[in-house]
Design a protein around this motif. Structure first.
Motif, PDB file in Angstrom:
ATOM      1  N   ASP A 150       1.078  -1.295  -0.052  1.00 37.79           N
ATOM      2  CA  ASP A 150       0.258   0.043  -0.230  1.00 37.79           C
ATOM      3  C   ASP A 150       1.310   1.074   0.073  1.00 37.79           C
ATOM      4  OD1 ASP A 150      -2.184   1.829   0.256  1.00 37.79           O
ATOM      5  OD2 ASP A 150      -2.898   1.601   2.295  1.00 37.79           O
ATOM      6  N   TRP A 151       2.144   1.572  -1.294  1.00 39.73           N
ATOM      7  CA  TRP A 151       1.938   2.543  -1.411  1.00 39.73           C
ATOM      8  C   TRP A 151       1.613   3.824  -2.037  1.00 39.73           C
ATOM      9  CZ3 TRP A 151       1.930   5.484  -5.837  1.00 39.73           C
ATOM     10  CH2 TRP A 151       1.273   4.711  -6.778  1.00 39.73           C
ATOM     11  N   ILE A 152       0.170   4.052  -1.862  1.00 37.82           N
ATOM     12  CA  ILE A 152       0.170   5.975  -1.959  1.00 37.82           C
ATOM     13  C   ILE A 152      -0.183   6.209  -0.506  1.00 37.82           C
ATOM     14  CG2 ILE A 152      -2.623   5.938  -2.706  1.00 37.82           C
ATOM     15  CD1 ILE A 152      -1.583   4.871  -5.260  1.00 37.82           C
ATOM     16  N   PRO A 153       0.409   7.823  -1.404  1.00 37.45           N
ATOM     17  CA  PRO A 153       0.727   8.529  -0.454  1.00 37.45           C
ATOM     18  C   PRO A 153      -0.437   8.814   0.697  1.00 37.45           C
ATOM     19  CG  PRO A 153       1.834   9.044  -2.228  1.00 37.45           C
ATOM     20  CD  PRO A 153       1.110   8.233  -2.732  1.00 37.45           C
ATOM     21  N   ASP A 154      -0.262   8.859   1.636  1.00 37.35           N
ATOM     22  CA  ASP A 154      -1.277   9.708   2.404  1.00 37.35           C
ATOM     23  C   ASP A 154      -0.910  10.872   3.743  1.00 37.35           C
ATOM     24  OD1 ASP A 154      -3.627   7.336   1.090  1.00 37.35           O
ATOM     25  OD2 ASP A 154      -2.980   6.143   3.172  1.00 37.35           O
ATOM     26  N   ARG A 155      -2.092  12.007   4.172  1.00 39.57           N
ATOM     27  CA  ARG A 155      -1.051  12.787   4.632  1.00 39.57           C
ATOM     28  C   ARG A 155      -1.665  12.073   6.616  1.00 39.57           C
ATOM     29  NH1 ARG A 155      -5.945  18.036   3.947  1.00 39.57           N
ATOM     30  NH2 ARG A 155      -5.128  17.833   1.565  1.00 39.57           N
ATOM     31  N   MET A 156      -0.217  12.658   6.960  1.00 35.10           N
ATOM     32  CA  MET A 156      -0.344  12.274   8.533  1.00 35.10           C
ATOM     33  C   MET A 156      -1.045  12.051   9.178  1.00 35.10           C
ATOM     34  SD  MET A 156       3.924  13.136   8.807  1.00 35.10           S
ATOM     35  CE  MET A 156       4.085  11.151   9.804  1.00 35.10           C
TER      36      MET A 156
ATOM     37  N   ILE B 101       1.308  18.589  12.697  1.00 37.03           N
ATOM     38  CA  ILE B 101       1.430  18.052  11.180  1.00 37.03           C
ATOM     39  C   ILE B 101       1.260  19.012   9.871  1.00 37.03           C
ATOM     40  CG2 ILE B 101       2.016  15.773  10.564  1.00 37.03           C
ATOM     41  CD1 ILE B 101       4.342  15.704  10.779  1.00 37.03           C
ATOM     42  N   SER B 102       2.452  19.898   9.389  1.00 36.75           N
ATOM     43  CA  SER B 102       1.548  20.691   8.432  1.00 36.75           C
ATOM     44  C   SER B 102       0.905  19.081   7.077  1.00 36.75           C
ATOM     45  CB  SER B 102       1.960  21.062   7.076  1.00 36.75           C
ATOM     46  OG  SER B 102       1.834  21.207   5.726  1.00 36.75           O
ATOM     47  N   SER B 103      -0.070  19.558   7.166  1.00 39.29           N
ATOM     48  CA  SER B 103      -1.360  18.457   5.613  1.00 39.29           C
ATOM     49  C   SER B 103      -0.026  18.269   3.962  1.00 39.29           C
ATOM     50  CB  SER B 103      -2.448  19.507   5.102  1.00 39.29           C
ATOM     51  OG  SER B 103      -2.169  20.128   4.832  1.00 39.29           O
ATOM     52  N   SER B 104       0.575  19.403   4.579  1.00 40.24           N
ATOM     53  CA  SER B 104       1.335  18.814   2.995  1.00 40.24           C
ATOM     54  C   SER B 104       2.266  17.895   3.150  1.00 40.24           C
ATOM     55  CB  SER B 104       2.753  20.092   2.838  1.00 40.24           C
ATOM     56  OG  SER B 104       3.508  20.812   3.142  1.00 40.24           O
ATOM     57  N   ILE B 105       2.410  17.416   4.322  1.00 38.35           N
ATOM     58  CA  ILE B 105       3.549  16.271   4.829  1.00 38.35           C
ATOM     59  C   ILE B 105       2.517  15.272   3.691  1.00 38.35           C
ATOM     60  CG2 ILE B 105       4.404  14.850   6.713  1.00 38.35           C
ATOM     61  CD1 ILE B 105       5.328  17.338   7.372  1.00 38.35           C
ATOM     62  N   GLN B 106       3.050  14.238   3.299  1.00 31.00           N
ATOM     63  CA  GLN B 106       2.611  12.787   2.830  1.00 31.00           C
ATOM     64  C   GLN B 106       3.536  12.006   3.373  1.00 31.00           C
ATOM     65  OE1 GLN B 106       0.926  13.320  -0.865  1.00 31.00           O
ATOM     66  NE2 GLN B 106      -0.720  14.127  -0.011  1.00 31.00           N
TER      67      GLN B 106
ATOM     68  N   ARG C  62      12.422   4.760   1.290  1.00 32.09           N
ATOM     69  CA  ARG C  62      11.954   6.376   0.564  1.00 32.09           C
ATOM     70  C   ARG C  62      10.458   6.350   1.538  1.00 32.09           C
ATOM     71  NH1 ARG C  62      14.156   6.105  -4.052  1.00 32.09           N
ATOM     72  NH2 ARG C  62      15.575   8.286  -4.794  1.00 32.09           N
ATOM     73  N   VAL C  63      10.453   6.840   2.292  1.00 37.38           N
ATOM     74  CA  VAL C  63       8.440   6.607   3.219  1.00 37.38           C
ATOM     75  C   VAL C  63       7.710   7.530   3.511  1.00 37.38           C
ATOM     76  CG1 VAL C  63       7.975   7.745   5.955  1.00 37.38           C
ATOM     77  CG2 VAL C  63      10.203   5.904   5.565  1.00 37.38           C
ATOM     78  N   GLY C  64       8.164   9.011   2.906  1.00 38.50           N
ATOM     79  CA  GLY C  64       6.913  10.440   2.756  1.00 38.50           C
ATOM     80  C   GLY C  64       7.261  11.164   1.499  1.00 38.50           C
ATOM     81  N   ASN C  65       6.876  11.808   0.640  1.00 39.62           N
ATOM     82  CA  ASN C  65       7.228  12.992  -0.203  1.00 39.62           C
ATOM     83  C   ASN C  65       8.220  13.649   0.356  1.00 39.62           C
ATOM     84  OD1 ASN C  65       6.419  14.848   1.697  1.00 39.62           O
ATOM     85  ND2 ASN C  65       4.235  15.677   1.273  1.00 39.62           N
ATOM     86  N   PRO C  66       8.046  15.351  -0.879  1.00 34.01           N
ATOM     87  CA  PRO C  66       9.769  15.928  -0.467  1.00 34.01           C
ATOM     88  C   PRO C  66       9.584  17.029   1.356  1.00 34.01           C
ATOM     89  CG  PRO C  66       8.975  16.131  -2.110  1.00 34.01           C
ATOM     90  CD  PRO C  66       8.815  15.063  -1.990  1.00 34.01           C
TER      91      PRO C  66
END
Length: 255
Positions: A118-124, A132-137, A206-210
């Motif tokens: 399940d690699w689809i990025p989710d918000r934390m 934490i910022s909603s921009s972090i996935q 890799r765990v998350g987005n930039p």
């Protein structure tokens, strides 16, 4: 992944004596570093190794890895080696630190493999990462796996803090365990702002987005990799296509 895990550890330990260490520096370049740097990683390698053989038990008698750190005091352990990778929390007098370690993926266990798929990025999840910022996935499967042990790990860390008057927490893990260590790092710092953390991952993906990677750059983080280990390039070598990135702190150990 147990066989590749043991191979990876063997490569790192041998490299500590005989191979160059390539250390990341600002701007994306790399520079050679002394082999003594890798030697300093040895206790963290043994803790990550022990996460595969303690099986979530509350007993520090797993064999070679446990014998390599004889003064370690284990306080809690859990996981089932499947949907919830084995983990343990304890006190290291040598490091003067609480230690949290996670097992990586078990390729023989279907539920363990599902954690990676399940690699689809989710918000934390704000229930765990309040403010934490909603921009972090982050990788959805990694976050779901993290949640299954988070509260138990937090309780164990608080127990040791009270017993040892401690404030330093060291987090380690190999492969999937490294991903969980990164999520633990952020979670524990949010839940207990007074702590200081040191995180060491071995062959972590890799765990998350930039935005996630940039957030972690403010932490004390070491990522140990090897060119023959494919895990650090998943789940997306090409960020523009899949949106995953590594934080800084890489030490690549090669022959």
């Amino acid at each position: 992944m147990l066989l590749s895990t043991l191979f990876f550890f063997a490569q790192v330990l041998v490299s500590a004596l005989a191979a160059p260490v390539v250390t990341e520096r600002a701007g994306g370049g790399v520079t050679a570093a002394a082999s003594s740097i890798v030697s300093s990683f040895t206790p963290y390698i043994q803790f990550a190794r022990a996460a595969y053989c303690t099986n979530g038990a509350n007993v520090w008698s797993c064999g070679a890895a446990c014998k390599a750190i004889p003064d370690f005091q284990i306080y809690a352990g859990g996981g089932d080696g499947g949907a919830t990778p084995a983990w343990f929390v304890g006190w290291s007098p040598s490091l003067n630190s609480i230690v949290v370690a996670h097992e990586g993926t078990d390729p023989t266990n279907f539920l363990s493999l599902v954690n990676d798929i399940d690699w689809i990025p989710d918000r934390m999840d704000q229930a765990y990462f309040k403010g934490i910022s909603s921009s972090i996935q982050v990788h959805g499967g990694f976050q779901d796996t993290f949640k299954r042990s988070a509260s138990s790990i937090l309780a164990a860390v608080k127990k040791i803090m009270a017993a040892k008057n401690a404030s330093k927490v060291t987090l380690v893990g190999h492969s999937l365990g490294g991903a969980l260590a990164l999520l633990d790092t952020i979670y524990l710092k949010i839940q207990i702002p007074s702590i200081t953390t040191k995180t060491v991952t071995l062959g972590g993906p890799r765990v998350g987005n930039p935005a996630f990677a940039n957030y972690l750059n403010s932490f004390d983080l070491t990522r140990i990799t090897h060119s023959q280990d494919p895990i650090p390039i998943v789940p997306g070598k090409y960020r523009r296509l899949m949106g995953f990135a590594h934080p800084q702190g890489m030490h690549s150990v090669d022959h």
